[in-house]
Design a protein around this motif. Structure first.
Motif, PDB file in Angstrom:
ATOM      1  N   ASP A 195     117.827 -26.354  -2.272  1.00 46.39           N
ATOM      2  CA  ASP A 195     118.854 -27.344  -1.888  1.00 46.39           C
ATOM      3  C   ASP A 195     118.785 -28.394  -3.017  1.00 46.39           C
ATOM      4  OD1 ASP A 195     121.046 -28.959  -1.387  1.00 46.39           O
ATOM      5  OD2 ASP A 195     120.361 -29.496   0.801  1.00 46.39           O
ATOM      6  N   PRO A 196     119.509 -28.159  -4.370  1.00 47.04           N
ATOM      7  CA  PRO A 196     119.438 -29.057  -5.549  1.00 47.04           C
ATOM      8  C   PRO A 196     119.914 -30.380  -5.210  1.00 47.04           C
ATOM      9  CG  PRO A 196     120.271 -26.802  -6.080  1.00 47.04           C
ATOM     10  CD  PRO A 196     120.202 -26.821  -4.688  1.00 47.04           C
ATOM     11  N   GLU A 197     120.683 -30.689  -4.457  1.00 45.77           N
ATOM     12  CA  GLU A 197     121.482 -31.951  -4.061  1.00 45.77           C
ATOM     13  C   GLU A 197     120.322 -32.698  -3.260  1.00 45.77           C
ATOM     14  OE1 GLU A 197     124.166 -32.532  -5.446  1.00 45.77           O
ATOM     15  OE2 GLU A 197     123.897 -30.502  -6.316  1.00 45.77           O
ATOM     16  N   ALA A 198     119.523 -32.210  -2.440  1.00 43.57           N
ATOM     17  CA  ALA A 198     118.699 -32.969  -1.470  1.00 43.57           C
ATOM     18  C   ALA A 198     117.360 -33.687  -2.219  1.00 43.57           C
ATOM     19  CB  ALA A 198     118.243 -31.953  -0.497  1.00 43.57           C
ATOM     20  N   LYS A 199     117.346 -33.739  -3.320  1.00 43.14           N
ATOM     21  CA  LYS A 199     116.171 -34.158  -4.157  1.00 43.14           C
ATOM     22  C   LYS A 199     115.028 -33.540  -3.383  1.00 43.14           C
ATOM     23  CE  LYS A 199     118.684 -38.330  -5.591  1.00 43.14           C
ATOM     24  NZ  LYS A 199     118.600 -39.698  -5.659  1.00 43.14           N
ATOM     25  N   GLY A 200     113.715 -34.433  -3.193  1.00 45.13           N
ATOM     26  CA  GLY A 200     112.488 -34.018  -2.625  1.00 45.13           C
ATOM     27  C   GLY A 200     112.672 -33.058  -1.368  1.00 45.13           C
ATOM     28  N   ARG A 201     113.764 -33.510  -0.448  1.00 44.71           N
ATOM     29  CA  ARG A 201     113.800 -32.574   0.625  1.00 44.71           C
ATOM     30  C   ARG A 201     114.412 -31.224   0.498  1.00 44.71           C
ATOM     31  NH1 ARG A 201     115.908 -37.702   1.602  1.00 44.71           N
ATOM     32  NH2 ARG A 201     118.269 -36.693   1.702  1.00 44.71           N
ATOM     33  N   GLY A 202     114.796 -30.890  -0.729  1.00 45.48           N
ATOM     34  CA  GLY A 202     115.318 -29.721  -0.969  1.00 45.48           C
ATOM     35  C   GLY A 202     114.491 -28.578  -1.684  1.00 45.48           C
ATOM     36  N   ILE A 203     113.003 -28.773  -1.592  1.00 43.23           N
ATOM     37  CA  ILE A 203     112.074 -28.057  -2.188  1.00 43.23           C
ATOM     38  C   ILE A 203     111.483 -27.219  -1.013  1.00 43.23           C
ATOM     39  CG2 ILE A 203     109.704 -28.091  -3.475  1.00 43.23           C
ATOM     40  CD1 ILE A 203     110.496 -30.614  -4.688  1.00 43.23           C
ATOM     41  N   SER A 204     111.328 -25.871  -1.591  1.00 44.53           N
ATOM     42  CA  SER A 204     110.464 -24.866  -0.764  1.00 44.53           C
ATOM     43  C   SER A 204     109.458 -24.134  -1.450  1.00 44.53           C
ATOM     44  CB  SER A 204     111.564 -23.840  -0.326  1.00 44.53           C
ATOM     45  OG  SER A 204     112.649 -24.294   0.438  1.00 44.53           O
ATOM     46  N   ILE A 205     108.683 -23.586  -0.937  1.00 42.01           N
ATOM     47  CA  ILE A 205     107.396 -22.837  -1.464  1.00 42.01           C
ATOM     48  C   ILE A 205     107.456 -21.404  -1.142  1.00 42.01           C
ATOM     49  CG2 ILE A 205     104.881 -22.791  -1.433  1.00 42.01           C
ATOM     50  CD1 ILE A 205     105.634 -25.584  -2.067  1.00 42.01           C
ATOM     51  N   PHE A 206     107.362 -20.549  -2.338  1.00 42.40           N
ATOM     52  CA  PHE A 206     107.180 -19.093  -2.481  1.00 42.40           C
ATOM     53  C   PHE A 206     106.121 -18.447  -2.968  1.00 42.40           C
ATOM     54  CE2 PHE A 206     111.328 -21.055  -2.519  1.00 42.40           C
ATOM     55  CZ  PHE A 206     112.164 -20.138  -1.654  1.00 42.40           C
ATOM     56  N   LEU A 207     105.842 -17.194  -2.447  1.00 40.79           N
ATOM     57  CA  LEU A 207     104.636 -16.362  -3.171  1.00 40.79           C
ATOM     58  C   LEU A 207     105.209 -15.371  -3.908  1.00 40.79           C
ATOM     59  CD1 LEU A 207     101.595 -15.664  -2.911  1.00 40.79           C
ATOM     60  CD2 LEU A 207     102.363 -14.152  -1.081  1.00 40.79           C
ATOM     61  N   MET A 208     104.826 -15.267  -5.084  1.00 42.76           N
ATOM     62  CA  MET A 208     105.087 -14.022  -6.042  1.00 42.76           C
ATOM     63  C   MET A 208     104.043 -13.267  -6.447  1.00 42.76           C
ATOM     64  SD  MET A 208     107.864 -15.988  -8.494  1.00 42.76           S
ATOM     65  CE  MET A 208     109.028 -17.242  -8.102  1.00 42.76           C
ATOM     66  N   ASP A 209     104.305 -11.849  -6.499  1.00 46.10           N
ATOM     67  CA  ASP A 209     103.283 -11.080  -7.229  1.00 46.10           C
ATOM     68  C   ASP A 209     103.695 -11.181  -8.566  1.00 46.10           C
ATOM     69  OD1 ASP A 209     101.701  -9.835  -5.310  1.00 46.10           O
ATOM     70  OD2 ASP A 209     103.453  -8.789  -4.503  1.00 46.10           O
TER      71      ASP A 209
ATOM     72  N   GLY B  93      96.471 -22.824  -4.882  1.00 43.07           N
ATOM     73  CA  GLY B  93      97.289 -22.021  -4.240  1.00 43.07           C
ATOM     74  C   GLY B  93      96.826 -21.626  -2.724  1.00 43.07           C
ATOM     75  N   ALA B  94      95.363 -21.710  -2.905  1.00 40.68           N
ATOM     76  CA  ALA B  94      94.806 -20.957  -1.468  1.00 40.68           C
ATOM     77  C   ALA B  94      95.013 -21.969  -0.377  1.00 40.68           C
ATOM     78  CB  ALA B  94      93.281 -20.559  -1.764  1.00 40.68           C
ATOM     79  N   GLN B  95      95.199 -23.185  -0.606  1.00 44.44           N
ATOM     80  CA  GLN B  95      95.566 -24.262   0.597  1.00 44.44           C
ATOM     81  C   GLN B  95      97.022 -24.084   1.053  1.00 44.44           C
ATOM     82  OE1 GLN B  95      93.708 -27.046   2.190  1.00 44.44           O
ATOM     83  NE2 GLN B  95      92.221 -25.346   1.396  1.00 44.44           N
ATOM     84  N   HIS B  96      97.762 -23.722   0.183  1.00 43.80           N
ATOM     85  CA  HIS B  96      99.116 -23.349   0.711  1.00 43.80           C
ATOM     86  C   HIS B  96      99.294 -22.144   1.303  1.00 43.80           C
ATOM     87  CE1 HIS B  96     101.424 -26.491  -1.233  1.00 43.80           C
ATOM     88  NE2 HIS B  96     100.613 -26.561  -2.288  1.00 43.80           N
ATOM     89  N   LEU B  97      98.437 -21.207   0.920  1.00 51.23           N
ATOM     90  CA  LEU B  97      98.384 -19.933   1.551  1.00 51.23           C
ATOM     91  C   LEU B  97      97.864 -20.211   3.050  1.00 51.23           C
ATOM     92  CD1 LEU B  97      96.628 -17.434  -1.060  1.00 51.23           C
ATOM     93  CD2 LEU B  97      99.209 -17.584  -0.214  1.00 51.23           C
TER      94      LEU B  97
ATOM     95  N   TYR C 143     104.789 -30.552   2.098  1.00 51.45           N
ATOM     96  CA  TYR C 143     103.681 -29.489   1.770  1.00 51.45           C
ATOM     97  C   TYR C 143     102.979 -29.858   0.740  1.00 51.45           C
ATOM     98  CZ  TYR C 143     105.980 -26.718   5.336  1.00 51.45           C
ATOM     99  OH  TYR C 143     106.819 -26.152   6.320  1.00 51.45           O
ATOM    100  N   ILE C 144     103.534 -30.168  -0.370  1.00 54.13           N
ATOM    101  CA  ILE C 144     102.710 -30.521  -1.739  1.00 54.13           C
ATOM    102  C   ILE C 144     102.095 -31.616  -1.617  1.00 54.13           C
ATOM    103  CG2 ILE C 144     103.345 -30.996  -4.199  1.00 54.13           C
ATOM    104  CD1 ILE C 144     105.947 -29.264  -4.025  1.00 54.13           C
ATOM    105  N   MET C 145     102.871 -32.915  -1.144  1.00 57.62           N
ATOM    106  CA  MET C 145     102.096 -33.995  -0.886  1.00 57.62           C
ATOM    107  C   MET C 145     100.912 -34.104  -0.239  1.00 57.62           C
ATOM    108  SD  MET C 145     103.731 -36.316  -2.924  1.00 57.62           S
ATOM    109  CE  MET C 145     104.283 -34.680  -4.120  1.00 57.62           C
ATOM    110  N   GLN C 146     100.802 -33.070   1.033  1.00 60.59           N
ATOM    111  CA  GLN C 146      99.788 -33.065   2.087  1.00 60.59           C
ATOM    112  C   GLN C 146      98.552 -32.461   1.108  1.00 60.59           C
ATOM    113  OE1 GLN C 146     100.323 -31.600   5.863  1.00 60.59           O
ATOM    114  NE2 GLN C 146      98.876 -29.846   5.431  1.00 60.59           N
ATOM    115  N   HIS C 147      98.669 -31.704   0.198  1.00 62.13           N
ATOM    116  CA  HIS C 147      97.566 -30.974  -0.645  1.00 62.13           C
ATOM    117  C   HIS C 147      97.069 -31.905  -1.657  1.00 62.13           C
ATOM    118  CE1 HIS C 147      97.977 -27.911   2.385  1.00 62.13           C
ATOM    119  NE2 HIS C 147      99.002 -27.467   1.633  1.00 62.13           N
TER     120      HIS C 147
END
Length: 389
Positions: free
Chosen positions: A175-189, A96-100, A235-239
């Motif tokens: 964006d559920p229709e965009a396959k891999g291109r529709g993913i985003s990264i979020f932070l949650m408490d 997680g820290a690398q994404h932060l 982002y995910i693939m990069q890490h």
């Protein structure tokens, strides 16, 4: 100790960290293995000593050291024979820290990355899903934007530190229709309403808490989006290259420790009037195992050097994880066999080690996925690049 890669300063750090583990961790490992819960105090002690921040910028509480300090960090944790403890620590330091660090805005870095490196907050990374496994692009968790918030629904599984962490870094489809291109990264408490966690009972890595996480209409501020919307997959693939190298280093260190222990046992154990290390069949099998482990270790070191120079060794890291985890499994299986019945007894280290090692070819991308990535790059000309900044 490999003067090409390790300086005297590295060696001093290794001895210091080994002493720390012996004093602060080893006395508690059996309890953590039994309860599946690592005391929070050790996260704080690790953070206070700077162990989580070895590879991070000083401005966020890191030490900004070369990657071979991290190699030592990983190798020495394998010597205490608790894959679960080691996993909890390197997940804290890197996943997680690398994404932060890479995608988080300054507020997120100050509020979450800084206390992660100090051990005041525990984090986890939530990507894998119950029906997806290594198929990241096929994830079903959704994030729907409503005004200045996102609403998250879905589930994740096999999440290390997933039960007791303070925050979660979560991948979801915007964006559920965009396959891999529709993913985003979020932070949650963790205390955000709608988040639930169920602890999983595992074959190995038993000291770490591994959870299945549910998201039921979890409402988070839009500012908790990290990076750009829709760029989560790159982002995910990069890490992943770093995670796979970490898994490879863990594997060669685990195999090396197994061999070290087994050789000591064979020198002391006698049969038919001589010690086990004098039987030719066993000596030659050991020679094979030591040679493969040494080759894996040096290959992993060469990739660590590339990473330290700012290169992006996706192919090599995938090869390293594929081969190192395979070698580790085979070496530890062989070592257990050399101990005979004692290898099957819990009081001896090979029983736990064999369980922990088995996750190597599964976690962080299965061996089957590694083979396909390598094949795509070598046969199809696929080129994986870092996410654009």
């Amino acid at each position: 100790m490999y003067s090409k890669y390790f300086t005297e300063e590295h060696n001093v750090f290794r001895e210091s960290f080994r002493d720390f583990l012996k004093k602060e961790v080893v006395p508690h490992v059996d309890k953590w293995e039994e309860t599946g819960h690592i005391d929070r105090e050790i996260f704080k002690k690790m953070g206070d000593m700077g162990y989580f921040g070895l590879y991070y910028p000083e401005e966020y509480g890191g030490l900004d050291l070369d990657f071979f300090y991290t190699v030592i960090f990983l190798e020495e944790m394998q010597r205490i024979n608790s894959g679960g403890f080691a996993a909890a620590m390197w997940v804290q330091a890197f996943l997680g820290a690398q994404h932060l660090l890479k995608e988080g805005y300054e507020r997120i870095k100050q509020d979450y990355l800084v206390p992660t490196l100090s051990g005041d907050k525990i984090g986890c990374l939530c990507i894998t899903e119950p029906f997806g496994g290594s198929d990241v692009a096929g994830m079903r968790t959704t994030a729907v934007k409503e005004g200045d918030h996102y609403i998250i629904n879905g589930s994740k599984t096999f999440i290390t530190n997933g039960v007791y962490s303070d925050y979660l870094v979560v991948a979801a489809k915007t964006d559920p229709e965009a396959k891999g291109r529709g993913i985003s990264i979020f932070l949650m408490d963790r205390e955000t309403p709608g988040i639930s966690a169920t602890k999983l009972n595992k074959l190995g890595w038993r000291a770490s808490d591994t959870g299945e996480i549910g998201f039921d209409n979890v409402k988070i501020p839009a500012e908790n989006l990290m990076g750009e919307e829709g760029k989560g997959f790159p982002y995910i693939m990069q890490h992943f290259a770093l995670e796979r190298l970490i898994m490879a280093i863990n594997a060669h260190a685990r195999a090396e420790y197994a061999l070290e222990y087994t050789i000591g046992y064979m020198k002391d154990r006698t049969a038919f009037g001589k010690s086990l290390d004098k039987f030719q069949a066993l000596r030659h099998k050991l020679a094979d195992m030591m040679s493969e482990t040494e080759m894996a270790k040096n290959f992993n070191y060469s990739i660590a050097e590339e990473l330290d120079k700012g290169l992006y060794p996706v192919k090599e890291a995938s090869m390293a994880k594929l081969l190192s985890t395979k070698i580790s499994d085979e070496v530890i299986y062989g070592c257990l066999q050399f101990l005979g019945g004692y290898g099957y007894i819990e009081e001896y280290p090979l029983a736990r080690m064999s369980r922990d090692s088995r996750l190597g070819p599964i976690g962080g991308g299965t061996s089957e996925i590694m083979r396909e990535i390598i094949a795509k790059m070598m046969l199809d000309g696929k080129d994986y690049k870092p996410a654009a900044k």
